[in-house]
Design a protein around this motif. Sequence first.
Motif, PDB file in Angstrom:
ATOM      1  N   GLU A 187      -2.715 -16.729  19.826  1.00 16.41           N
ATOM      2  CA  GLU A 187      -1.901 -15.542  20.148  1.00 16.41           C
ATOM      3  C   GLU A 187      -0.679 -15.906  20.970  1.00 16.41           C
ATOM      4  N   GLY A 188      -0.515 -17.210  21.242  1.00 22.07           N
ATOM      5  CA  GLY A 188       0.644 -17.675  21.987  1.00 22.07           C
ATOM      6  C   GLY A 188       0.591 -17.343  23.477  1.00 22.07           C
ATOM      7  N   GLN A 189      -0.602 -17.034  23.966  1.00 26.80           N
ATOM      8  CA  GLN A 189      -0.771 -16.628  25.374  1.00 26.80           C
ATOM      9  C   GLN A 189      -1.146 -17.829  26.236  1.00 26.80           C
ATOM     10  N   LEU A 190      -0.277 -18.824  26.332  1.00 25.51           N
ATOM     11  CA  LEU A 190      -0.628 -20.014  27.099  1.00 25.51           C
ATOM     12  C   LEU A 190      -0.800 -19.697  28.587  1.00 25.51           C
ATOM     13  N   GLY A 191      -0.166 -18.631  29.074  1.00 24.85           N
ATOM     14  CA  GLY A 191      -0.272 -18.244  30.478  1.00 24.85           C
ATOM     15  C   GLY A 191      -1.694 -17.906  30.890  1.00 24.85           C
ATOM     16  N   ASP A 192      -2.483 -17.402  29.910  1.00 23.24           N
ATOM     17  CA  ASP A 192      -3.853 -16.994  30.233  1.00 23.24           C
ATOM     18  C   ASP A 192      -4.849 -18.135  30.144  1.00 23.24           C
ATOM     19  N   ILE A 193      -4.361 -19.331  29.797  1.00 21.71           N
ATOM     20  CA  ILE A 193      -5.273 -20.411  29.429  1.00 21.71           C
ATOM     21  C   ILE A 193      -5.830 -21.174  30.630  1.00 21.71           C
ATOM     22  N   GLU A 194      -5.035 -21.250  31.698  1.00 18.81           N
ATOM     23  CA  GLU A 194      -5.337 -22.177  32.795  1.00 18.81           C
ATOM     24  C   GLU A 194      -6.796 -22.125  33.265  1.00 18.81           C
ATOM     25  N   ALA A 195      -7.290 -20.916  33.547  1.00 20.40           N
ATOM     26  CA  ALA A 195      -8.663 -20.788  34.065  1.00 20.40           C
ATOM     27  C   ALA A 195      -9.664 -21.331  33.057  1.00 20.40           C
ATOM     28  N   ASP A 254       3.363 -25.908  23.966  1.00 20.03           N
ATOM     29  CA  ASP A 254       3.186 -26.058  22.511  1.00 20.03           C
ATOM     30  C   ASP A 254       1.853 -25.433  22.093  1.00 20.03           C
ATOM     31  N   ALA A 255       1.878 -24.128  21.821  1.00 22.75           N
ATOM     32  CA  ALA A 255       0.650 -23.389  21.539  1.00 22.75           C
ATOM     33  C   ALA A 255      -0.064 -23.912  20.290  1.00 22.75           C
ATOM     34  N   ALA A 256       0.715 -24.268  19.249  1.00 23.75           N
ATOM     35  CA  ALA A 256       0.106 -24.746  18.004  1.00 23.75           C
ATOM     36  C   ALA A 256      -0.675 -26.029  18.255  1.00 23.75           C
ATOM     37  N   LYS A 257      -0.106 -26.879  19.086  1.00 25.59           N
ATOM     38  CA  LYS A 257      -0.764 -28.144  19.377  1.00 25.59           C
ATOM     39  C   LYS A 257      -2.015 -27.912  20.237  1.00 25.59           C
ATOM     40  N   VAL A 258      -1.899 -27.001  21.195  1.00 24.67           N
ATOM     41  CA  VAL A 258      -3.068 -26.656  22.011  1.00 24.67           C
ATOM     42  C   VAL A 258      -4.192 -26.189  21.101  1.00 24.67           C
ATOM     43  N   PHE A 259      -3.837 -25.357  20.147  1.00 25.48           N
ATOM     44  CA  PHE A 259      -4.849 -24.833  19.226  1.00 25.48           C
ATOM     45  C   PHE A 259      -5.510 -25.954  18.437  1.00 25.48           C
ATOM     46  N   ALA A 260      -4.684 -26.819  17.842  1.00 26.84           N
ATOM     47  CA  ALA A 260      -5.228 -27.872  16.983  1.00 26.84           C
ATOM     48  C   ALA A 260      -6.115 -28.830  17.771  1.00 26.84           C
ATOM     49  N   LEU A 261      -5.654 -29.225  18.965  1.00 25.97           N
ATOM     50  CA  LEU A 261      -6.429 -30.186  19.765  1.00 25.97           C
ATOM     51  C   LEU A 261      -7.745 -29.567  20.236  1.00 25.97           C
ATOM     52  N   THR A 262      -7.671 -28.300  20.641  1.00 21.82           N
ATOM     53  CA  THR A 262      -8.891 -27.630  21.123  1.00 21.82           C
ATOM     54  C   THR A 262      -9.879 -27.444  19.975  1.00 21.82           C
ATOM     55  N   HIS A 263      -9.326 -27.127  18.804  1.00 27.36           N
ATOM     56  CA  HIS A 263     -10.173 -26.945  17.631  1.00 27.36           C
ATOM     57  C   HIS A 263     -10.940 -28.237  17.322  1.00 27.36           C
ATOM     58  N   THR A 264     -10.230 -29.351  17.425  1.00 29.21           N
ATOM     59  CA  THR A 264     -10.859 -30.638  17.126  1.00 29.21           C
ATOM     60  C   THR A 264     -11.967 -30.944  18.127  1.00 29.21           C
ATOM     61  N   ILE A 265     -11.681 -30.730  19.410  1.00 29.07           N
ATOM     62  CA  ILE A 265     -12.688 -31.062  20.422  1.00 29.07           C
ATOM     63  C   ILE A 265     -13.889 -30.121  20.299  1.00 29.07           C
ATOM     64  N   LYS A 266     -13.615 -28.890  19.933  1.00 25.82           N
ATOM     65  CA  LYS A 266     -14.704 -27.929  19.708  1.00 25.82           C
ATOM     66  C   LYS A 266     -15.603 -28.419  18.567  1.00 25.82           C
ATOM     67  N   GLY A 267     -14.974 -28.914  17.526  1.00 19.39           N
ATOM     68  CA  GLY A 267     -15.740 -29.436  16.389  1.00 19.39           C
ATOM     69  C   GLY A 267     -16.595 -30.632  16.779  1.00 19.39           C
TER      70      GLY A 267
END
Lengths: 113, 346
Positions: free
Chosen positions: A84-92, A48-61
């Motif tokens: 960008e929907g690239q969840l595959g690149d996120i792990e590292a 769920d890329a949209a959710k990853v974005f929103a949660l990360t945005h919040t923690i960044k804030g």
Amino acid sequence: MAAALFDRAAVLDNLDGDRELLREIASIYVNSYIEDLNRIAAAIAAGDAAKVFALTHTIKGSIGNFGAGEAVEVARTIERHAREGQLGDIEASFQRLQALLDQLAAELRPELG
Amino acid sequence: MKICIVDDTPINLTLMQALVAKIDGCQPVCFAESPAGLQYCIDEEVDLIIVDYMMPAPDGLEFIAQLRSKDSRTEVPVLMVTADHEKDVRYRALEVGATDFLTKPVDRIEFMSRVRNMLAIRRSHVLLSDRAETLAAEVRKATAEIVAREKEVIYRLSRAAEYRDPETGAHILRMTHYSALIARHLGWSDEALDLILQAAPMHDIGKLGTPDHILLKPAHLTDAEFVIMKRHTVIGAAILKDSTSPMLQLAAQIALGHHEKFDGSGYPQGLAGEAIPQAARIAAVADVFDALTSSRPYKKAWELDRALALLKTGRGSHFDPECVDAFLARLDEALVIRERFLDEEE
């Protein structure tokens, strides 16, 4: 030991020297960041890329309030991949974020005492 | 002052709440959930709203758009919290009605001075609108007092005339309402009807200037006496004329012209047709009908049919045909008026 994430002098200055307020927000962070990371991990696993974005945005804030320059940068990278929907690149990046947030928590724990 | 803060991030909410509380006289009200915050800001009059941009719906943009769609919430200052680099978001926020921005992470110096600036604007605005409201209320009150005073003076003037007039107060009321009834049928506006309701009671005010031995004579007048009697139209107009009040202007027309006849055989000027003001043509029908159907010291009241027959006979000679037709068309209502304002002696 990595460079300090918590810029105590700058943060305290920004809080007008209010140690009680620092204790309060440090406590919120220390008590909630693991849960926040778990929710991001679950969103990544669910693709769920949209959710990853929103949660990360919040923690960044949240962590920006402590300085946390490198952690903010890593969070921004995750946001960008997620947008960008690239969840595959996120792990590292995500593993790096986990390590940095653990470090930040360790640096903040003395403030709770 | 009441400051509403809406942010779903607990640390930021705590931080902004603490900073706002440091400003003298400021009371922060915090919401971690955007819908509850929006409802509060719509229901309650707050002095400043601080809203985060990125939140579960409604986000900051939608929050501001929905708030501004309420007429009563177009003026309250709104600060939206965004990261510095979110230029597009800031432009859109300005479009939907954000007043200014706060940068994340919160910088105390910037935060405090922007909040103080917004509150200063708010204070001036509240002061101005209070003053405008106070002034408007005073003008409304003063205007209402003037209107009420005008009506009162007119009422007292009519009362004065009544004391001199053998005709009853009930006659004046019936004649007035018949006049308004005809005017309404002829398409007069509500404002104009209000004027004729105030003006018609003064149609015989000139009788103040008619000597007692003529005014109160319980028999038919001699020709010489009738010449004097006729002068009540001119005296009435002299009392009422040259006013800036549209109502008194109308009253003067009625007082002067209500004994004119449509064929030019009336008095005092012998005007014919539309040279007679319409209000006077209306009053002529109303006044004569009531005189015929009322009893006088020297005569009994006519039967309704006989009075109506006289109106029809006089249609086009004594009376304006349009006014007679209007009266006949509304005869049912006229009879209700007659029942409503009965002479006390009867």
